[in-house]
Every structure is written in structure tokens, then in C-alpha cells.
Design a protein around this motif. Sequence first.
Motif, PDB file in Angstrom:
ATOM      1  N   ASP A 157     -14.420  35.393  11.684  1.00  0.00           N
ATOM      2  CA  ASP A 157     -14.510  36.838  10.640  1.00  0.00           C
ATOM      3  C   ASP A 157     -14.086  36.291   9.391  1.00  0.00           C
ATOM      4  O   ASP A 157     -13.044  36.208   9.245  1.00  0.00           O
ATOM      5  CB  ASP A 157     -13.892  37.890  11.342  1.00  0.00           C
ATOM      6  CG  ASP A 157     -14.010  39.031  10.627  1.00  0.00           C
ATOM      7  OD1 ASP A 157     -14.706  39.482   9.504  1.00  0.00           O
ATOM      8  OD2 ASP A 157     -13.330  40.282  10.803  1.00  0.00           O
ATOM      9  N   ALA A 158     -15.165  36.381   8.313  1.00  0.00           N
ATOM     10  CA  ALA A 158     -14.742  36.034   7.033  1.00  0.00           C
ATOM     11  C   ALA A 158     -13.495  36.627   6.625  1.00  0.00           C
ATOM     12  O   ALA A 158     -12.933  36.260   5.598  1.00  0.00           O
ATOM     13  CB  ALA A 158     -16.021  36.093   6.237  1.00  0.00           C
ATOM     14  N   ALA A 159     -13.490  37.981   6.737  1.00  0.00           N
ATOM     15  CA  ALA A 159     -12.579  38.936   6.242  1.00  0.00           C
ATOM     16  C   ALA A 159     -11.135  38.605   6.734  1.00  0.00           C
ATOM     17  O   ALA A 159     -10.102  39.066   5.951  1.00  0.00           O
ATOM     18  CB  ALA A 159     -12.738  40.187   6.696  1.00  0.00           C
ATOM     19  N   SER A 160     -11.184  37.800   7.744  1.00  0.00           N
ATOM     20  CA  SER A 160      -9.460  37.357   8.305  1.00  0.00           C
ATOM     21  C   SER A 160      -9.031  36.060   7.474  1.00  0.00           C
ATOM     22  O   SER A 160      -8.092  35.762   7.760  1.00  0.00           O
ATOM     23  CB  SER A 160      -9.692  37.178   9.727  1.00  0.00           C
ATOM     24  OG  SER A 160     -10.162  36.167   9.854  1.00  0.00           O
ATOM     25  N   LEU A 161     -10.057  35.313   6.649  1.00  0.00           N
ATOM     26  CA  LEU A 161      -9.579  34.239   5.845  1.00  0.00           C
ATOM     27  C   LEU A 161      -9.364  34.587   4.434  1.00  0.00           C
ATOM     28  O   LEU A 161      -9.864  35.468   3.704  1.00  0.00           O
ATOM     29  CB  LEU A 161     -10.943  33.373   5.972  1.00  0.00           C
ATOM     30  CG  LEU A 161     -11.153  32.893   7.396  1.00  0.00           C
ATOM     31  CD1 LEU A 161     -12.480  31.847   7.119  1.00  0.00           C
ATOM     32  CD2 LEU A 161     -10.191  32.064   8.034  1.00  0.00           C
ATOM     33  N   THR A 162      -8.228  33.913   3.788  1.00  0.00           N
ATOM     34  CA  THR A 162      -7.775  34.045   2.431  1.00  0.00           C
ATOM     35  C   THR A 162      -8.427  32.845   1.833  1.00  0.00           C
ATOM     36  O   THR A 162      -8.071  31.687   2.253  1.00  0.00           O
ATOM     37  CB  THR A 162      -6.366  34.076   2.440  1.00  0.00           C
ATOM     38  OG1 THR A 162      -5.906  35.203   3.119  1.00  0.00           O
ATOM     39  CG2 THR A 162      -6.023  34.290   0.823  1.00  0.00           C
ATOM     40  N   PRO A 163      -9.041  32.744   0.654  1.00  0.00           N
ATOM     41  CA  PRO A 163      -9.573  31.620  -0.174  1.00  0.00           C
ATOM     42  C   PRO A 163      -8.202  30.929  -0.536  1.00  0.00           C
ATOM     43  O   PRO A 163      -7.027  31.027  -0.735  1.00  0.00           O
ATOM     44  CB  PRO A 163      -9.993  32.027  -1.467  1.00  0.00           C
ATOM     45  CG  PRO A 163     -10.759  33.527  -1.040  1.00  0.00           C
ATOM     46  CD  PRO A 163      -9.584  34.206   0.116  1.00  0.00           C
ATOM     47  N   THR A 164      -8.465  29.560  -0.513  1.00  0.00           N
ATOM     48  CA  THR A 164      -7.349  28.383  -0.769  1.00  0.00           C
ATOM     49  C   THR A 164      -7.711  27.525  -1.769  1.00  0.00           C
ATOM     50  O   THR A 164      -8.909  27.300  -1.983  1.00  0.00           O
ATOM     51  CB  THR A 164      -7.146  27.954   0.722  1.00  0.00           C
ATOM     52  OG1 THR A 164      -6.077  27.252   0.763  1.00  0.00           O
ATOM     53  CG2 THR A 164      -8.171  27.012   1.318  1.00  0.00           C
ATOM     54  N   ASP A 165      -6.506  26.932  -2.118  1.00  0.00           N
ATOM     55  CA  ASP A 165      -6.869  25.799  -3.334  1.00  0.00           C
ATOM     56  C   ASP A 165      -7.085  24.453  -2.469  1.00  0.00           C
ATOM     57  O   ASP A 165      -7.754  23.468  -3.029  1.00  0.00           O
ATOM     58  CB  ASP A 165      -5.610  25.713  -4.200  1.00  0.00           C
ATOM     59  CG  ASP A 165      -5.525  26.888  -4.967  1.00  0.00           C
ATOM     60  OD1 ASP A 165      -6.356  27.548  -5.186  1.00  0.00           O
ATOM     61  OD2 ASP A 165      -4.327  27.462  -5.075  1.00  0.00           O
ATOM     62  N   LEU A 166      -6.336  24.153  -1.221  1.00  0.00           N
ATOM     63  CA  LEU A 166      -6.379  22.717  -0.761  1.00  0.00           C
ATOM     64  C   LEU A 166      -6.658  23.071   0.667  1.00  0.00           C
ATOM     65  O   LEU A 166      -5.871  23.914   1.307  1.00  0.00           O
ATOM     66  CB  LEU A 166      -5.303  22.120  -1.002  1.00  0.00           C
ATOM     67  CG  LEU A 166      -5.053  20.831  -0.277  1.00  0.00           C
ATOM     68  CD1 LEU A 166      -5.785  19.862  -0.731  1.00  0.00           C
ATOM     69  CD2 LEU A 166      -3.368  20.351  -0.673  1.00  0.00           C
ATOM     70  N   LEU A 167      -7.615  22.177   1.377  1.00  0.00           N
ATOM     71  CA  LEU A 167      -7.897  22.394   2.785  1.00  0.00           C
ATOM     72  C   LEU A 167      -7.303  20.949   3.321  1.00  0.00           C
ATOM     73  O   LEU A 167      -8.127  20.104   2.932  1.00  0.00           O
ATOM     74  CB  LEU A 167      -9.284  22.953   3.215  1.00  0.00           C
ATOM     75  CG  LEU A 167      -9.503  22.857   4.671  1.00  0.00           C
ATOM     76  CD1 LEU A 167      -8.791  23.975   5.341  1.00  0.00           C
ATOM     77  CD2 LEU A 167     -11.217  23.115   4.623  1.00  0.00           C
ATOM     78  N   ILE A 168      -6.389  20.967   4.400  1.00  0.00           N
ATOM     79  CA  ILE A 168      -5.897  19.754   5.157  1.00  0.00           C
ATOM     80  C   ILE A 168      -6.564  19.775   6.530  1.00  0.00           C
ATOM     81  O   ILE A 168      -6.319  20.743   7.373  1.00  0.00           O
ATOM     82  CB  ILE A 168      -4.610  19.695   5.228  1.00  0.00           C
ATOM     83  CG1 ILE A 168      -4.011  19.809   3.658  1.00  0.00           C
ATOM     84  CG2 ILE A 168      -4.267  18.627   5.984  1.00  0.00           C
ATOM     85  CD1 ILE A 168      -4.270  18.702   2.946  1.00  0.00           C
ATOM     86  N   VAL A 169      -7.517  19.020   6.828  1.00  0.00           N
ATOM     87  CA  VAL A 169      -7.962  18.933   8.321  1.00  0.00           C
ATOM     88  C   VAL A 169      -7.557  17.728   9.091  1.00  0.00           C
ATOM     89  O   VAL A 169      -7.480  16.810   8.682  1.00  0.00           O
ATOM     90  CB  VAL A 169      -9.541  18.744   7.964  1.00  0.00           C
ATOM     91  CG1 VAL A 169     -10.218  18.668   9.336  1.00  0.00           C
ATOM     92  CG2 VAL A 169     -10.069  19.518   7.097  1.00  0.00           C
ATOM     93  N   ALA A 170      -6.872  18.033   9.958  1.00  0.00           N
ATOM     94  CA  ALA A 170      -5.962  17.090  10.702  1.00  0.00           C
ATOM     95  C   ALA A 170      -6.516  16.254  11.720  1.00  0.00           C
ATOM     96  O   ALA A 170      -6.118  15.778  12.723  1.00  0.00           O
ATOM     97  CB  ALA A 170      -4.878  17.888  11.489  1.00  0.00           C
ATOM     98  N   GLU A 171      -8.014  15.959  11.188  1.00  0.00           N
ATOM     99  CA  GLU A 171      -8.619  14.787  12.129  1.00  0.00           C
ATOM    100  C   GLU A 171      -7.947  13.522  12.299  1.00  0.00           C
ATOM    101  O   GLU A 171      -7.245  13.292  11.081  1.00  0.00           O
ATOM    102  CB  GLU A 171     -10.299  14.743  11.580  1.00  0.00           C
ATOM    103  CG  GLU A 171     -11.153  15.879  11.688  1.00  0.00           C
ATOM    104  CD  GLU A 171     -11.370  15.987  13.257  1.00  0.00           C
ATOM    105  OE1 GLU A 171     -11.093  15.215  14.198  1.00  0.00           O
ATOM    106  OE2 GLU A 171     -12.319  17.149  13.504  1.00  0.00           O
ATOM    107  N   PRO A 172      -8.112  12.671  13.072  1.00  0.00           N
ATOM    108  CA  PRO A 172      -7.455  11.383  13.074  1.00  0.00           C
ATOM    109  C   PRO A 172      -7.920  10.217  12.201  1.00  0.00           C
ATOM    110  O   PRO A 172      -9.124   9.810  12.062  1.00  0.00           O
ATOM    111  CB  PRO A 172      -8.041  10.713  14.591  1.00  0.00           C
ATOM    112  CG  PRO A 172      -9.315  11.547  14.782  1.00  0.00           C
ATOM    113  CD  PRO A 172      -9.114  12.721  14.175  1.00  0.00           C
TER     114      PRO A 172
END
Length: 368
Positions: free
Chosen positions: A151-166
Motif C-alpha cells: 500500500d503506497a500510503a504506508s510508505l514514506t518518501p526517502t532520500d536514500l534506499l539501501i538494497v541488501a542484495e548480495p
Amino acid sequence: MDDADTWRGATDLARRLVRIDTRGGREAPAAALVADRLDGAGFDVRVEEPIPGRANVVARFGPAAPRVPVTFTGHLDTVPADPSGWSFDPMSGELRDGRLLGRGSSDMKAGVACQVEAAVRAARESPRDTAVQLIFTFGEETGCHGAEEIDAASLTPTDLLIVAEPTGNRTVLGHKGVLWLAATARGVSAHGSRPELGRNAIAALAAAAGRIHAHRDWPVSPTHGPATVNIGTFHAGEQPNLVPDHAEMRLDVRTVPGFGRDEAIAEIARLCGDGIGLEPLLDLPGVATDPSAAATAREILAPGSSARPAEYATYFTDASVLTGRLGDPAVVVYGPGDPDQAHATDESCSLAAMTESAEAMHRLLRRW
């Protein structure tokens, strides 16, 4: 106390996650485990289960604000693992020779555990100065379906997204896009003893497959590398004495800047020739972060990395879906898993890399 002892909680959480079977689904118990850990640390936690047994987790810590500085994300599902081909139980979560063993250890339950424990420690040590969002999804391995369901309403915009892929704790600034296509040939059925009365769909589609497989002139991006096309499945025919009137193959196309969905479909249609239909099944855009926008984050996570050329991954991640919903943040793919261990038989992850990763993520939350 050394770093390994400091981050023992990350190892313990990763072991528990590996022991939960999320091969191709059933992520809800893993989501509950992560949610309980964050809820117990004072995070505002939301668990969404749009499909029975399949759940996402969205958690946040810090004051209410229109944007949050950092968001951590990872997926809870894994690819299948046939125990008959492994030298140990894929669900063991055993520690051996400095490594965590089991399906999902590198891709990417160790990364999820490091993100959780780094956030929990930052919130405990500096509650007034910590602001972080965490998003953990189901169904990433089969096309980011969990991220699509959030649900997009449950998300807050962010400045930095860290994706913990290997990534082996390297900082990677994005990845290729992915386009899955169904290519279909229609023929005319006839008795196998009179093939001249029919039109063989297998022959038509096999010829198209041969042209696609032999093609070597796919575009090359100066940042993301070459576009690639893989013929992943081929299904046709009912029995030997029947001319097949239908054949389908499915293609995995990895797109790059300048060669997206439209360009890929046009080139594949040209190679297939007349009479072959193409239907898109999955279309996820690539991700490309400007190195200047992520230089500080890269340096915090892996000192010295901002001076090296930017890297972009060949695989896709949930960032394809989440970046648009999070206000187009800078994206850094960073996790302790070994890229060569992803989807591999006898998958494992270095405990030393986990310690390094958890410490780096904690450092990022303190300095960003």
C-alpha cells in the motif's frame, strides 16, 4: 567485546530466517519474525498479507516527517533448493568454518538480518537522532510481486534506499531492467504420418529461437554493460504422432539504458520473423543512481569506494518498483552475501562479511 560479539544478534536472526522455508512463497512466518524484532525495539510496524501466507513488512522509527533520510529494504523469499543435490540441509542455518549455511543465506536473509540489527542498535543508542524506514517483501524472486502489493500510503518518501542484495559489501549503484516475453507460434495440426498436411509450430518457433540465441549484436551500455536475452523455457507438442499446432517459449531480456522495452520487443520481433507473437509478461525498469548523488553514502558504507568506478548489477531488485513510490531516492545495493552464492547449490554467507555489513549500516544511520 569484538565486532563479532557486538553483532551476534544479526547472526542469530539470519540463522532463524534461513530455517524458515520461504522457497517460492510462505514468507508470512519470516515476516512475523522480523516484525516482532522491530516491534519489540519500539518501531512502528505494519504487516500486510495481501495473499494468504505471503506478507510484507513496513517499519519506521523516528519523528513524523514528510521524508525519512534512509530506507533499508530486502526480500524474504528464496529460490527453490532440491535437498538431493546439497551436501547439507538447505534449511539448516548451521554455522561452519566461519560461514552461515543454507538457502537464502547470501540471497538475502543475512542482508535482511544486518539491516534489522543495525536499525535496532541505532534506535537504542540514539533514539532522538535516528530516523529510518525498513521494507521487507515477499515474491521478489519471481518479479517483485510483493513490492507491487505494498500500500503506497504506508510508505514514506526517502532520500536514500539501501538494497541488501548480495554484493560482497561492495557498493553498487543500480542494475539492469528485466523484460520477460512469451513468444508463440501457431501451426496447423495433422497426423504425424502426413506432416505435409500440417504446419509445424515447433519448427517455426525453434528456428526463431535459433536466430535469437545466435544473435550477438545486442546493445552495450557504457554503465550497465550489455543487454542480454536468454531463452528460458520451451513448451510444445502433445505426442509424437501429431503435428503440433502451438508452441511457446519464454525469454528473459535484461535491458539497459538506451535499450528498453520498446527497443527490445522490436529487435526480438525482427529476429523471430512473421508469424511469431510476442506478449510481455514482466517489465521492470533498470535503476541508475548518479555516482555524485551517492558518493557520501558509498564512502560511509565502504571507505574508498567513492573513488572507484561505479558498478551496476546484472540482476533486478525491488528498487525497480520502490524507487518511484519512495520519491526517487538515490539507490545503493549493498549486502554481505557473496554474489556467486546467490541461487547456488550449497549456498552460504561469510560471518565476517555479515559483521562488516551490519557495522557499516549502523555507521550509515549515525552519519547520514
